[in-house]
Design an enzyme around this catalytic site. Structure first.
Site, PDB file in Angstrom:
ATOM      1  N   THR A 157     -38.865 -41.138  17.730  1.00  0.00           N
ATOM      2  CA  THR A 157     -38.826 -39.779  17.176  1.00  0.00           C
ATOM      3  C   THR A 157     -37.685 -39.707  16.174  1.00  0.00           C
ATOM      4  O   THR A 157     -36.648 -40.318  16.384  1.00  0.00           O
ATOM      5  CB  THR A 157     -38.540 -38.782  18.315  1.00  0.00           C
ATOM      6  N   ARG A 185     -51.407 -34.923  24.760  1.00  0.00           N
ATOM      7  CA  ARG A 185     -50.084 -34.860  25.395  1.00  0.00           C
ATOM      8  C   ARG A 185     -49.035 -34.392  24.370  1.00  0.00           C
ATOM      9  O   ARG A 185     -48.978 -34.864  23.249  1.00  0.00           O
ATOM     10  CB  ARG A 185     -49.723 -36.246  25.935  1.00  0.00           C
ATOM     11  N   GLY A 187     -44.853 -33.755  23.869  1.00  0.00           N
ATOM     12  CA  GLY A 187     -43.546 -34.058  24.450  1.00  0.00           C
ATOM     13  C   GLY A 187     -42.535 -32.965  24.184  1.00  0.00           C
ATOM     14  O   GLY A 187     -42.884 -31.799  23.988  1.00  0.00           O
ATOM     15  N   ASP A 188     -41.266 -33.371  24.175  1.00  0.00           N
ATOM     16  CA  ASP A 188     -40.174 -32.411  24.000  1.00  0.00           C
ATOM     17  C   ASP A 188     -39.944 -32.001  22.552  1.00  0.00           C
ATOM     18  O   ASP A 188     -39.361 -30.947  22.280  1.00  0.00           O
ATOM     19  CB  ASP A 188     -38.866 -33.061  24.497  1.00  0.00           C
ATOM     20  N   GLY A 209     -36.408 -39.590  22.939  1.00  0.00           N
ATOM     21  CA  GLY A 209     -36.445 -40.212  24.259  1.00  0.00           C
ATOM     22  C   GLY A 209     -37.677 -39.833  25.038  1.00  0.00           C
ATOM     23  O   GLY A 209     -38.673 -39.369  24.472  1.00  0.00           O
ATOM     24  N   GLY A 211     -40.059 -37.810  26.591  1.00  0.00           N
ATOM     25  CA  GLY A 211     -40.291 -36.385  26.430  1.00  0.00           C
ATOM     26  C   GLY A 211     -40.425 -35.631  27.732  1.00  0.00           C
ATOM     27  O   GLY A 211     -39.901 -34.525  27.878  1.00  0.00           O
TER      28      GLY A 211
END
Ligand code: ASP
Length: 298
Positions: A157, A185, A187-188, A209, A211
């Site tokens: 990322t 999906r 993630g963060d 990292g 997520g």
């Protein structure tokens, strides 16, 4: 870092294990992004515009997992997430699961002006075309690098935090997510309080990292709360990564506090990053913690 710095910016290209052959490419890619963002700030541009420009450079470089070069889902497709937050009005724009946008961070930046803070999939792409952006064939986002490293474990990322001469702070993220992820999906990275945050009264941060682990521990919120308690950028970064220990996982974070000071922390082998500030002649880039002391204080 000189206290008198009028503007500063830090970018990252992922908290990950970087093959030694790729260290220089990661350093160079981050330095190029930092320089592009710095050119905006040097000319008196906003932190938001600088962060967008810097992240676009990283999105266009296939060495990083964002934009062109994003990793593939288990279906072999590219699905990207990105976000932009500006800390003056706590304005937020984010997109999730987009497939036909070349530079997702630019859609996130456009969304700063719109009411929704997060748009997913087709709706996000429709927002992009409604605002004059061209869509690309999803196949055009699949890079040779992604096909070659289909099963590689990597957190690439990208992100940026910038503070401009007026003291406005912006944070941005962009990602292809985790390799082999389930289609759909998220993630963060597009979630404020997890993958990023910016508040002019405190500072800003951006993560890379695992997520799911970052979401479960709301790491951006942890970093911001540490700043609110009076912690330095370094303390805030260290605090967030320490909190990850609660669930395990790998992550890295870049922080800028309101005073312009930088913080970096990661528990991965490497963390590709570069920073620039008005007191420096050139960007400083590194991939290994041994380099970061010089980068921050050299
Ligand atoms: N944080 C990203 C995600 O979980 C992955 C990464 O950092 O590479 O989507």
């Amino acid at each position: 870092m000189p206290e008198a710095a009028r503007w500063s910016l830090i970018v990252h290209g992922g908290a990950k294990t970087i093959d030694p052959d790729l260290h220089d490419r990661n350093r160079a890619g981050c330095a190029a992004a930092a320089e592009a963002g710095a050119a905006v700030l040097r000319a008196g541009g906003s932190a938001v515009f600088a962060a967008e420009v810097a992240v676009r450079v990283l999105e266009d470089d296939p060495v990083f997992n964002a934009g062109f070069g994003s990793v593939l889902t288990s279906d072999g497709t590219v699905e990207m997430d990105a976000a932009m937050m500006e800390g003056s009005g706590l304005t937020l724009g984010a997109v999730a699961g987009v497939r036909r946008v070349r530079n997702p961070v630019s859609v996130a930046r456009l969304m700063l002006l719109a009411r929704p803070v997060l748009l997913a999939g087709d709706g996000a792409e429709r927002f992009a075309t409604d605002h004059g952006m061209a869509l690309v064939d999803p196949e055009a986002m699949v890079s040779r690098e992604a096909l070659a490293s289909e099963h590689a474990k990597a957190h690439d990322t990208v992100g940026c935090v910038a503070i401009d001469a007026a003291g406005a702070i912006a944070a941005a993220t962009s990602t292809g997510g985790l390799p082999g992820k389930h289609p759909g999906r998220i993630g963060d990275s597009p979630i404020a309080g997890a993958g990023l945050y910016a508040d002019d009264t405190l500072g800003g941060c951006a993560f890379s990292g695992d997520g799911e682990a970052i979401l479960r521990t709301v790491l951006a919120a942890q970093a911001m709360h540490a700043l609110e308690r009076g912690g330095s950028a370094t303390e805030a970064a260290d605090h967030a990564i320490a909190r990850l220990g609660r669930v395990g996982g790998e992550a890295g974070v870049i922080v800028i506090e309101r005073s312009s000071a930088f913080g970096i922390a990661h528990n991965s082998d490497h963390f590709a990053l570069a920073l620039h500030a008005s007191g420096l002649d050139a960007p400083r880039a590194g991939v290994h913690r041994d380099e970061f002391k010089d980068i921050l204080h050299g």
